[in-house]
Scaffold this motif. Structure first.
Motif, PDB file in Angstrom:
ATOM      1  N   VAL A 198       0.769  -0.742  -0.085  1.00  0.00           N
ATOM      2  CA  VAL A 198      -0.278   0.195   0.038  1.00  0.00           C
ATOM      3  C   VAL A 198       0.779   1.122   0.306  1.00  0.00           C
ATOM      4  O   VAL A 198       0.689   2.069  -1.074  1.00  0.00           O
ATOM      5  CB  VAL A 198      -1.173  -0.141   1.302  1.00  0.00           C
ATOM      6  CG1 VAL A 198      -1.367   1.074   1.388  1.00  0.00           C
ATOM      7  CG2 VAL A 198      -2.304  -1.351   1.068  1.00  0.00           C
ATOM      8  N   LEU A 199       1.941   1.180   0.446  1.00  0.00           N
ATOM      9  CA  LEU A 199       3.097   2.340   1.067  1.00  0.00           C
ATOM     10  C   LEU A 199       3.473   2.612  -0.610  1.00  0.00           C
ATOM     11  O   LEU A 199       3.672   3.624  -0.717  1.00  0.00           O
ATOM     12  CB  LEU A 199       3.979   2.040   2.130  1.00  0.00           C
ATOM     13  CG  LEU A 199       3.081   2.142   3.804  1.00  0.00           C
ATOM     14  CD1 LEU A 199       3.762   1.810   4.421  1.00  0.00           C
ATOM     15  CD2 LEU A 199       3.066   3.939   3.654  1.00  0.00           C
ATOM     16  N   LEU A 231      -2.746 -12.419 -11.899  1.00  0.00           N
ATOM     17  CA  LEU A 231      -2.550 -10.656 -10.507  1.00  0.00           C
ATOM     18  C   LEU A 231      -1.592 -11.632 -10.087  1.00  0.00           C
ATOM     19  O   LEU A 231      -0.990 -12.450  -9.685  1.00  0.00           O
ATOM     20  CB  LEU A 231      -4.337 -10.874 -10.222  1.00  0.00           C
ATOM     21  CG  LEU A 231      -4.987 -11.472  -9.236  1.00  0.00           C
ATOM     22  CD1 LEU A 231      -3.952 -12.006  -7.873  1.00  0.00           C
ATOM     23  CD2 LEU A 231      -6.575 -11.487  -9.348  1.00  0.00           C
ATOM     24  N   ASP A 232      -1.140  -9.863  -9.270  1.00  0.00           N
ATOM     25  CA  ASP A 232      -0.208 -10.258  -8.254  1.00  0.00           C
ATOM     26  C   ASP A 232      -0.951 -10.245  -7.437  1.00  0.00           C
ATOM     27  O   ASP A 232      -2.168  -8.630  -7.133  1.00  0.00           O
ATOM     28  CB  ASP A 232       0.730  -9.050  -8.587  1.00  0.00           C
ATOM     29  CG  ASP A 232       1.812  -8.342  -7.664  1.00  0.00           C
ATOM     30  OD1 ASP A 232       1.504  -8.633  -6.138  1.00  0.00           O
ATOM     31  OD2 ASP A 232       2.977  -7.567  -7.827  1.00  0.00           O
ATOM     32  N   ASN A 233      -0.966 -10.724  -6.453  1.00  0.00           N
ATOM     33  CA  ASN A 233      -1.641 -11.148  -5.219  1.00  0.00           C
ATOM     34  C   ASN A 233      -2.074  -9.882  -3.874  1.00  0.00           C
ATOM     35  O   ASN A 233      -2.522  -9.006  -3.739  1.00  0.00           O
ATOM     36  CB  ASN A 233      -1.520 -12.688  -4.179  1.00  0.00           C
ATOM     37  CG  ASN A 233       0.319 -12.327  -3.916  1.00  0.00           C
ATOM     38  OD1 ASN A 233       1.050 -13.021  -4.593  1.00  0.00           O
ATOM     39  ND2 ASN A 233       0.287 -12.539  -2.320  1.00  0.00           N
ATOM     40  N   ALA A 282      -3.324  -4.087  -2.133  1.00  0.00           N
ATOM     41  CA  ALA A 282      -2.942  -2.659  -2.386  1.00  0.00           C
ATOM     42  C   ALA A 282      -3.928  -2.191  -3.408  1.00  0.00           C
ATOM     43  O   ALA A 282      -4.168  -0.573  -2.441  1.00  0.00           O
ATOM     44  CB  ALA A 282      -1.229  -2.836  -1.697  1.00  0.00           C
ATOM     45  N   GLY A 283      -3.776  -2.888  -4.410  1.00  0.00           N
ATOM     46  CA  GLY A 283      -4.201  -1.767  -5.869  1.00  0.00           C
ATOM     47  C   GLY A 283      -5.868  -2.159  -5.730  1.00  0.00           C
ATOM     48  O   GLY A 283      -6.178  -1.217  -5.806  1.00  0.00           O
ATOM     49  N   ALA A 284      -6.256  -3.202  -5.374  1.00  0.00           N
ATOM     50  CA  ALA A 284      -7.768  -2.579  -5.077  1.00  0.00           C
ATOM     51  C   ALA A 284      -8.163  -1.523  -3.733  1.00  0.00           C
ATOM     52  O   ALA A 284      -8.930  -0.974  -3.642  1.00  0.00           O
ATOM     53  CB  ALA A 284      -8.345  -4.190  -4.771  1.00  0.00           C
ATOM     54  N   ALA A 285      -7.000  -1.513  -2.836  1.00  0.00           N
ATOM     55  CA  ALA A 285      -7.163  -0.523  -2.290  1.00  0.00           C
ATOM     56  C   ALA A 285      -7.239   0.900  -2.634  1.00  0.00           C
ATOM     57  O   ALA A 285      -7.727   1.834  -2.166  1.00  0.00           O
ATOM     58  CB  ALA A 285      -6.946  -0.671  -0.474  1.00  0.00           C
TER      59      ALA A 285
END
Length: 348
Positions: A18-19, A314-316, A322-325
């Motif tokens: 995420v960061l 996909l990249d988990n 994090a991308g979904a967030a």
């Protein structure tokens, strides 16, 4: 528009990812980075790849340290987010990367996770197709609480939902086998997660309907219009750091043929920025999605078996978490959905 974002659980894999994404987001200022046992350490001790944030000091996760932010991302163990979120005001956007708020059925939560269900939040999968038309992204606009989906759930849902929506597959006999990278197990010290145990070996886990993501998949495909949805889910740890390759099969609906099946998948994702159906004959690979918020999808028909076969890579840690967030954060705040996210992977 600049938004100040705090990240809780910043020393873990999900928090670190995420960061990484937020550090490149043009409208984000990173505020507090928090942890539990790692509080007091510099972030660079745990996330040495995040050079711009390496000197930040991890602070304790509390309502006080998370106060004063526009957005709070909770990258905490399952069962820990509910208590923290309850202390945050309704004016702050809270994104839960854990499972606490994903399920609508409290009994399902108790059966698969145990403990008390913390409640249900708007679901952070913008591409989820809805039976009445439209997608989940419309429900995320203006949301103040978002439950980020499970990574395996994302791969299976995106891989099979076009067939369910179009009615070209039967949703009551889905079989999903997933090759999963070790980061999906989190940053924990367990014997079976050691390199000496995992390298050169493929290991199934949570076999026989016990995986916690099972009810979430059923919930999603039911929302997409499936009736009597049933899925047999078998994840397999394989020796790679990142990635999920989900192969899901379903019986063909009466009258459905290969042309109808392919058209359903192509039509479903024609306008999606992050979900791409590959040209016929080209199959998804996890390597092509590393570092990207991309899900690559392919579908074929096994005529002899009478089944549709979907493969999603996909990249988990990115599209799976994090991308979904970040994608959901953008929608909730009224920012362009793709801001701060890339479809370009890292190769070789």
């Amino acid at each position: 528009m600049t938004v100040r974002v705090a990240v809780s659980g910043a020393s873990g894999y999900a928090g670190g990812e995420v960061l990484r994404l937020l550090a490149a987001h043009p409208e984000v200022e990173i505020g507090a980075v928090t942890a539990h046992s790692s509080a007091g350490d510099r972030l660079g001790q745990h996330q040495p790849h995040l050079r711009s944030l390496a000197d930040r000091v991890l602070v304790e996760t509390s309502a006080a340290t998370l106060a004063g932010h526009d957005v709070v991302v909770l990258a905490l163990p399952h069962g820990a987010s509910g208590a923290v979120a309850a202390e945050l005001g309704d004016d702050v956007l809270v994104l839960d990367c854990g499972a606490d708020h994903r399920l609508a059925d409290g009994a399902e939560w108790a059966a698969y996770y145990g403990g008390t269900h913390a409640g249900t939040w708007p679901y952070g999968m913008p591409e989820l197709r809805l039976a009445g038309g439209g997608t989940q992204r419309e429900r995320l606009a203006g949301a103040r609480r978002v439950a980020v989906p499970g990574c395996n759930v994302t791969a299976v849902t995106l891989g099979m939902q076009p067939g369910v929506v179009a009615g070209v597959v039967e949703p009551d006999d889905l079989v999903a086998v997933l090759a999963v990278g070790y980061s999906g197990a989190g940053r924990v010290a367990k014997q079976h997660l050691l390199a000496s145990e995992g390298l050169g070996s493929a290991v199934p886990y949570a076999v026989g309907g016990t995986h916690r993501h099972t009810p979430e998949i059923i919930q999603n495909l039911t929302a997409a219009g499936g009736r009597g949805v049933a899925v047999s889910l078998t994840p397999v740890l394989v020796p790679m750091s990142r990635g999920i390759l989900a192969t899901t099969t379903a019986r063909l609906a009466p009258g459905a043929d290969a042309a109808a099946v392919r058209e359903a998948w192509v039509a479903a994702y024609a306008d999606e920025p992050f979900v791409h159906v590959l040209p016929e004959g080209q199959w998804p690979t996890t390597a092509a999605t590393v570092g990207a918020n991309t899900a690559l999808v392919q579908v074929a028909v096994d005529a002899r078996a009478g089944r549709a076969v979907s493969v999603c890579a996909l990249d988990n840690l990115v599209k799976g978490t994090a991308g979904a967030a970040v994608q959901s954060m953008n929608l909730a705040l009224g920012l362009p959905e793709t801001l701060g996210l890339t479809t370009e992977g890292v190769a070789p």
